[in-house]
Design an enzyme around this catalytic site. Structure first.
Site, PDB file in Angstrom:
ATOM      1  N   SER A 230      -7.659   3.043  -0.405  1.00 15.05           N
ATOM      2  CA  SER A 230      -7.050   4.117   0.368  1.00 15.05           C
ATOM      3  C   SER A 230      -8.005   5.286   0.548  1.00 15.05           C
ATOM      4  CB  SER A 230      -5.736   4.531  -0.291  1.00 15.05           C
ATOM      5  OG  SER A 230      -4.921   5.129   0.674  1.00 15.05           O
ATOM      6  N   LYS A 234     -11.911   5.077   1.872  1.00 22.91           N
ATOM      7  CA  LYS A 234     -12.643   5.844   2.877  1.00 22.91           C
ATOM      8  C   LYS A 234     -13.998   6.220   2.260  1.00 22.91           C
ATOM      9  CE  LYS A 234      -8.157   8.050   3.953  1.00 22.91           C
ATOM     10  NZ  LYS A 234      -7.368   7.245   4.837  1.00 22.91           N
ATOM     11  N   TRP A 321       1.336   2.396   7.965  1.00 22.01           N
ATOM     12  CA  TRP A 321       0.679   3.708   7.982  1.00 22.01           C
ATOM     13  C   TRP A 321      -0.843   3.538   8.096  1.00 22.01           C
ATOM     14  CZ3 TRP A 321       1.956   8.576   8.618  1.00 22.01           C
ATOM     15  CH2 TRP A 321       1.252   9.614   8.007  1.00 22.01           C
ATOM     16  N   HIS A 372       1.411  -0.614  -0.031  1.00 16.83           N
ATOM     17  CA  HIS A 372       0.120   0.070  -0.125  1.00 16.83           C
ATOM     18  C   HIS A 372      -0.311   0.130  -1.593  1.00 16.83           C
ATOM     19  CE1 HIS A 372      -2.824   3.094   1.048  1.00 16.83           C
ATOM     20  NE2 HIS A 372      -2.392   3.876   0.063  1.00 16.83           N
TER      21      HIS A 372
HETATM   22  C1  GTR Z   1      -1.915   8.979   2.123  1.00 11.14           C
HETATM   23  C2  GTR Z   1      -2.907   9.285   3.193  1.00 11.14           C
HETATM   24  C3  GTR Z   1      -3.742   8.089   3.472  1.00 11.14           C
HETATM   25  C4  GTR Z   1      -4.240   7.439   2.188  1.00 11.14           C
HETATM   26  C5  GTR Z   1      -3.257   7.479   1.063  1.00 11.14           C
HETATM   27  C6  GTR Z   1      -3.801   7.158  -0.327  1.00 11.14           C
HETATM   28  O1  GTR Z   1      -1.048  10.007   1.872  1.00 11.14           O
HETATM   29  O2  GTR Z   1      -2.216   9.669   4.335  1.00 11.14           O
HETATM   30  O3  GTR Z   1      -4.789   8.400   4.359  1.00 11.14           O
HETATM   31  O4  GTR Z   1      -5.457   7.963   1.805  1.00 11.14           O
HETATM   32  O5  GTR Z   1      -2.637   8.698   0.962  1.00 11.14           O
HETATM   33  O6  GTR Z   1      -4.895   7.574  -0.700  1.00 11.14           O
HETATM   34  O7  GTR Z   1      -3.095   6.465  -1.065  1.00 11.14           O
END
Ligand code: GTR
Length: 390
Positions: A230, A234, A321, A372
């Site tokens: 996540s 990045k 998402w 996620h």
């Molecule tokens: C979310 C964010 C994502 C992702 C995620 C995470 O809130 O919108 O871009 O980075 O967090 O790190 O789990």
């Protein structure tokens, strides 16, 4: 009445500017910036021209418009073994807890690395290093806590070393305190519109851990696999794009400003990420809020910067998402650059079914069933990719 009206208008403004689309039919038509044409308009037809001209151009565009500069200079670096155990994991592994201390202008930052090296595998060993953006307990050196987020035993049983460091050692993940880390060493970055912020700081940390691996005889520095989930994903992409010493990059559910195409405007969008996490990307990136089509890059170009090295991108079926389809399409588009190296990916033409991984070099992908997260299922497939290339 007046203030009620103002409040209502404000609410309408806010909801429209951050409205999310999850409907494939509503993805707007878009044109991606070309990978293989230079800013001066020349076609890139060879690996040499990619490496000499186009690659540096794209790297610069990402620095200036999204992730910020990556400072390369520091005064000194010191590695200290703080704790070790040759009989960890019932004798299967050696634990090393190492402090990587980096100094610049009489300031310093300390990165705490947790690492296990397999005792019975060939050495120096390849290593998976996780940029940990979740709780530190996920990388418990005592192994009282065992987490699918960092299944260290599984990696050791596969014959590889496994390491991790925590993002907060570099930049706390908070808009008010992110400057309390690496940015103390590089305060000039805070003044620049293309200055490094939190995600850049985490990627910078991965490179300092790489510096350490080059000095540990148990580790094969030519076989370092950088892994992130996540927001950490990045950072793993940016780390591997910047630092070509990383042999393989794994980006798990990285979504917007990770491996997914921004121009699809599917799921999370730039306005939203810049609003919720103003400390992640540089100031210039704010110009692209609700303005994706003006970006001189899109995320397929970040993936292409990793070529010819293998890259594994993942998604999870319930994590719209992070735009699973947009991630797959970014990989497909990056194939053009791998082709300059004579490499063909094994990716199918369309996104593979859920739980049908394609864990092969140079471009690997899967969409795991579920939420996620970073799980043992994901790691099992990363290991398959690394195996397949030896
Ligand atoms: C979310 C964010 C994502 C992702 C995620 C995470 O809130 O919108 O871009 O980075 O967090 O790190 O789990």
């Amino acid at each position: 009445m007046n203030s009620l009206l103002t409040a209502l208008l404000l609410l309408i403004c806010l909801t429209t500017s951050v409205a999310q689309n999850y409907d494939e039919a509503k993805v707007p038509a878009y044109v991606l910036p070309p990978l293989l044409k230079t800013t001066a308009g020349q076609e890139v037809k060879s690996k040499k021209m990619w490496e000499d001209v186009r690659r540096p151009e794209i790297l610069r565009l990402f620095e200036d418009n999204i992730y910020g500069q990556m400072p390369k200079d520091y005064d000194s670096i010191r590695y200290t073994l703080k704790n070790g155990d040759r009989a960890a994991m019932n004798g299967k592994a050696t634990l090393k807890e190492v402090a990587v201390q980096v100094y610049r202008n009489r300031k310093s930052v300390q990165i705490n690395v947790v690492m296990f090296v397999p005792n019975h595998a060939k050495k120096p060993a390849p290593v998976f290093v996780l940029i940990n953006n979740r709780g530190r307990e996920n990388t418990d050196p005592t192994r009282k806590v065992k987490s699918g987020f960092w299944p260290a035993e599984m990696v050791i049983d596969s014959g590889y070393a496994v390491a991790a460091f925590h993002v907060s050692d570099l930049a706390p993940d908070n808009k008010d305190t992110f400057i309390n880390g690496v940015l103390q060493l590089y305060p000039e970055q805070l003044e620049a519109d293309n200055g490094m912020k939190a995600i850049g700081a985490w990627a910078w940390g991965a490179s300092r851990v790489m510096d350490y691996f080059e000095n540990d005889k148990d580790i094969d520095p030519k076989n370092v696999i950088v892994v992130g989930h996540s927001r950490g994903g990045k950072a793993s992409l940016w780390a591997a794009a910047q630092d070509q010493r990383f042999a393989v990059c794994v980006t798990n559910c990285s979504g917007n400003t990770g491996a997914a195409l921004a121009r699809r405007q599917f799921g999370e969008r730039i306005t939203r990420i810049n609003t919720t996490f103003p400390h992640w990307f540089n100031n210039n990136y704010k110009k692209f809020n609700a303005n994706e089509n003006q970006l001189p890059v899109d995320q397929h170009m970040l993936i292409a910067l990793i070529a010819p090295r293998p890259l594994y991108a993942t998604n999870a079926s319930k994590d719209l998402w992070a735009d699973p389809t947009g991630t797959f399409l970014a990989l497909k588009k990056a194939e053009e650059v791998y082709a300059l190296y004579g490499m063909r990916s094994k990716l199918p033409a369309n996104p593979p079914a859920i739980n049908a991984p394609v864990p092969y070099a140079p471009l690997a992908y899967h969409n795991r069933e579920g939420e996620h997260d970073l799980t043992a299922y994901d790691w099992g497939n990363f290991i398959r990719l690394v195996r397949s290339r030896r």
